[in-house]
Design a protein around this motif. Structure first.
Motif, PDB file in Angstrom:
ATOM      1  N   ILE A  94       0.582 -27.600 -31.023  1.00  0.00           N
ATOM      2  CA  ILE A  94      -0.863 -27.667 -30.770  1.00  0.00           C
ATOM      3  C   ILE A  94      -1.385 -26.296 -30.368  1.00  0.00           C
ATOM      4  CG2 ILE A  94      -2.630 -28.596 -29.210  1.00  0.00           C
ATOM      5  CD1 ILE A  94      -0.967 -31.211 -29.159  1.00  0.00           C
ATOM      6  N   LEU A  95      -0.664 -25.630 -29.468  1.00  0.00           N
ATOM      7  CA  LEU A  95      -1.047 -24.288 -29.044  1.00  0.00           C
ATOM      8  C   LEU A  95      -1.073 -23.321 -30.222  1.00  0.00           C
ATOM      9  CD1 LEU A  95       0.852 -23.577 -25.691  1.00  0.00           C
ATOM     10  CD2 LEU A  95      -1.621 -23.622 -26.046  1.00  0.00           C
ATOM     11  N   CYS A  96      -0.042 -23.410 -31.071  1.00  0.00           N
ATOM     12  CA  CYS A  96       0.051 -22.514 -32.221  1.00  0.00           C
ATOM     13  C   CYS A  96      -1.142 -22.668 -33.157  1.00  0.00           C
ATOM     14  CB  CYS A  96       1.351 -22.776 -32.989  1.00  0.00           C
ATOM     15  SG  CYS A  96       2.808 -22.079 -32.201  1.00  0.00           S
ATOM     16  N   ARG A  97      -1.516 -23.907 -33.441  1.00  0.00           N
ATOM     17  CA  ARG A  97      -2.647 -24.136 -34.339  1.00  0.00           C
ATOM     18  C   ARG A  97      -3.929 -23.533 -33.774  1.00  0.00           C
ATOM     19  NH1 ARG A  97      -1.398 -30.209 -34.167  1.00  0.00           N
ATOM     20  NH2 ARG A  97       0.770 -30.129 -34.873  1.00  0.00           N
ATOM     21  N   GLU A  98      -4.129 -23.727 -32.476  1.00  0.00           N
ATOM     22  CA  GLU A  98      -5.330 -23.194 -31.836  1.00  0.00           C
ATOM     23  C   GLU A  98      -5.312 -21.664 -31.824  1.00  0.00           C
ATOM     24  OE1 GLU A  98      -7.957 -24.828 -30.869  1.00  0.00           O
ATOM     25  OE2 GLU A  98      -7.149 -26.825 -31.266  1.00  0.00           O
ATOM     26  N   LEU A  99      -4.164 -21.081 -31.527  1.00  0.00           N
ATOM     27  CA  LEU A  99      -4.046 -19.622 -31.489  1.00  0.00           C
ATOM     28  C   LEU A  99      -4.201 -19.029 -32.891  1.00  0.00           C
ATOM     29  CD1 LEU A  99      -1.037 -19.237 -29.024  1.00  0.00           C
ATOM     30  CD2 LEU A  99      -3.363 -18.431 -28.620  1.00  0.00           C
ATOM     31  N   GLY A 100      -3.504 -19.638 -33.852  1.00  0.00           N
ATOM     32  CA  GLY A 100      -3.559 -19.137 -35.213  1.00  0.00           C
ATOM     33  C   GLY A 100      -4.963 -19.152 -35.781  1.00  0.00           C
TER      34      GLY A 100
ATOM     35  N   LYS B 139       1.735 -32.105 -21.739  1.00  0.00           N
ATOM     36  CA  LYS B 139       3.034 -32.280 -22.396  1.00  0.00           C
ATOM     37  C   LYS B 139       3.464 -33.744 -22.499  1.00  0.00           C
ATOM     38  CE  LYS B 139       7.536 -29.953 -22.010  1.00  0.00           C
ATOM     39  NZ  LYS B 139       8.220 -28.887 -21.261  1.00  0.00           N
ATOM     40  N   TYR B 140       3.232 -34.515 -21.474  1.00  0.00           N
ATOM     41  CA  TYR B 140       3.781 -35.874 -21.415  1.00  0.00           C
ATOM     42  C   TYR B 140       2.751 -36.990 -21.412  1.00  0.00           C
ATOM     43  CZ  TYR B 140       8.038 -33.370 -20.087  1.00  0.00           C
ATOM     44  OH  TYR B 140       9.115 -32.519 -20.067  1.00  0.00           O
ATOM     45  N   HIS B 141       1.483 -36.679 -21.173  1.00  0.00           N
ATOM     46  CA  HIS B 141       0.477 -37.727 -21.034  1.00  0.00           C
ATOM     47  C   HIS B 141      -0.637 -37.622 -22.074  1.00  0.00           C
ATOM     48  CE1 HIS B 141       1.529 -39.550 -16.910  1.00  0.00           C
ATOM     49  NE2 HIS B 141       2.553 -38.804 -17.309  1.00  0.00           N
ATOM     50  N   ASN B 142      -0.307 -37.048 -23.217  1.00  0.00           N
ATOM     51  CA  ASN B 142      -1.195 -37.069 -24.379  1.00  0.00           C
ATOM     52  C   ASN B 142      -2.531 -36.355 -24.169  1.00  0.00           C
ATOM     53  OD1 ASN B 142      -1.403 -37.763 -27.098  1.00  0.00           O
ATOM     54  ND2 ASN B 142      -2.613 -39.584 -26.657  1.00  0.00           N
ATOM     55  N   GLN B 143      -2.557 -35.387 -23.250  1.00  0.00           N
ATOM     56  CA  GLN B 143      -3.791 -34.623 -23.041  1.00  0.00           C
ATOM     57  C   GLN B 143      -3.816 -33.433 -24.002  1.00  0.00           C
ATOM     58  OE1 GLN B 143      -6.304 -35.577 -21.299  1.00  0.00           O
ATOM     59  NE2 GLN B 143      -5.302 -37.347 -20.377  1.00  0.00           N
ATOM     60  N   ARG B 144      -3.865 -33.747 -25.291  1.00  0.00           N
ATOM     61  CA  ARG B 144      -3.766 -32.703 -26.317  1.00  0.00           C
ATOM     62  C   ARG B 144      -4.942 -31.742 -26.294  1.00  0.00           C
ATOM     63  NH1 ARG B 144      -1.307 -36.102 -31.508  1.00  0.00           N
ATOM     64  NH2 ARG B 144      -0.466 -37.828 -30.287  1.00  0.00           N
ATOM     65  N   ARG B 145      -6.097 -32.243 -25.852  1.00  0.00           N
ATOM     66  CA  ARG B 145      -7.299 -31.392 -25.830  1.00  0.00           C
ATOM     67  C   ARG B 145      -7.144 -30.198 -24.903  1.00  0.00           C
ATOM     68  NH1 ARG B 145     -12.448 -34.657 -24.499  1.00  0.00           N
ATOM     69  NH2 ARG B 145     -11.022 -35.805 -23.158  1.00  0.00           N
ATOM     70  N   TYR B 146      -6.218 -30.291 -23.934  1.00  0.00           N
ATOM     71  CA  TYR B 146      -5.995 -29.168 -23.019  1.00  0.00           C
ATOM     72  C   TYR B 146      -5.535 -27.931 -23.789  1.00  0.00           C
ATOM     73  CZ  TYR B 146      -6.170 -32.369 -18.973  1.00  0.00           C
ATOM     74  OH  TYR B 146      -6.551 -33.272 -18.019  1.00  0.00           O
TER      75      TYR B 146
END
Length: 233
Positions: A139-145, A88-95
């Motif tokens: 980010i979660l939505c895109r991955e789930l969708g 959420k705060y440290h740019n770990q978008r890949r998670y």
């Protein structure tokens, strides 16, 4: 760019940060299984309850929710809480890729049963979005969708009011903080069912405020899905 970063750096476990070719390492996988939310759980928000005969948790027995039903994957405890903080705060978008894979694995059947027409992320206010650089829920939505073949709408639900962070407030202050905080664009075409997605569910005030805004625009049912569920009242 994302793929290039993956090539340059070793894949790491999102929960301990150590190199792990399989994503979640074996040690963290064991810890996560202990934090997985299983039955018996609240029929409304999915929080764990002590006995199977309890239909609702304390929170849901004392509060009328605007959403219809929802669930979270893990309890918001270590190592989940630190992992989400990094996401959420440290740019770990890949998670987000890992979280989506786990959500689909554990709740894919549930989501299909809900049959949502759209997946919508809980939005950030544009000021907070600029500061952070991204919305972790989107980010979660895109991955789930992408995995479930369900359209994602990141633009229709908006945060009209810049509110204080919910984690800093008590229950009554949380509800007051979110009053009229969300709106829906006039261009939104109502659909029967929406799945709201966020990182953490605590008291449900955020989901309620967003659900109320969507239902005022004609959505009939609103479900939610989160990575974790935290302590309520």
């Amino acid at each position: 760019m994302e793929r290039a970063v993956t090539w340059l750096w070793p894949e790491v476990c999102p929960f301990c940060g150590r190199a792990s070719s399989q994503g979640i390492c074996a040690s963290c996988r064991k810890k996560l299984e202990d934090l997985r939310i299983l039955d018996p759980r609240c029929m409304q928000c999915g929080k764990p309850v002590r006995r199977a005969e309890e239909e609702y948790c304390y929170d849901c027995m004392h509060m009328k929710h605007q959403y219809d039903r929802g669930c979270g994957l893990w309890l918001h405890e270590e190592p989940v809480s630190t992992s989400i903080y990094q996401f959420k705060y440290h740019n770990q978008r890949r998670y987000g890729v890992c979280y989506a894979e786990e959500l689909c694995r554990c709740y894919g059947y549930t989501i299909k049963r809900w049959n949502p027409d759209l997946i919508i992320p809980i939005p950030l206010h544009k000021k907070r979005r600029r500061k952070r650089g991204y919305n972790q829920a989107a980010i979660l939505c895109r991955e789930l969708g992408g995995r479930l073949g369900i359209p994602v709408d990141e633009k229709s639900l908006i945060r009209k009011i810049y509110t204080n962070p919910q984690r800093l407030l008590g229950h009554k202050e949380r509800r007051k903080n979110l009053r009229n905080a969300f709106g829906v664009k006039s261009s939104f075409q109502p659909v029967p069912t929406v799945l709201l997605v966020d990182d953490i569910y605590t008291t449900g005030n955020t989901m309620d405020a967003a659900s109320e805004a969507l239902k005022k625009k004609g959505v009939e049912k609103v479900y939610f899905l989160t990575i974790s569920i935290g302590q309520g009242y």
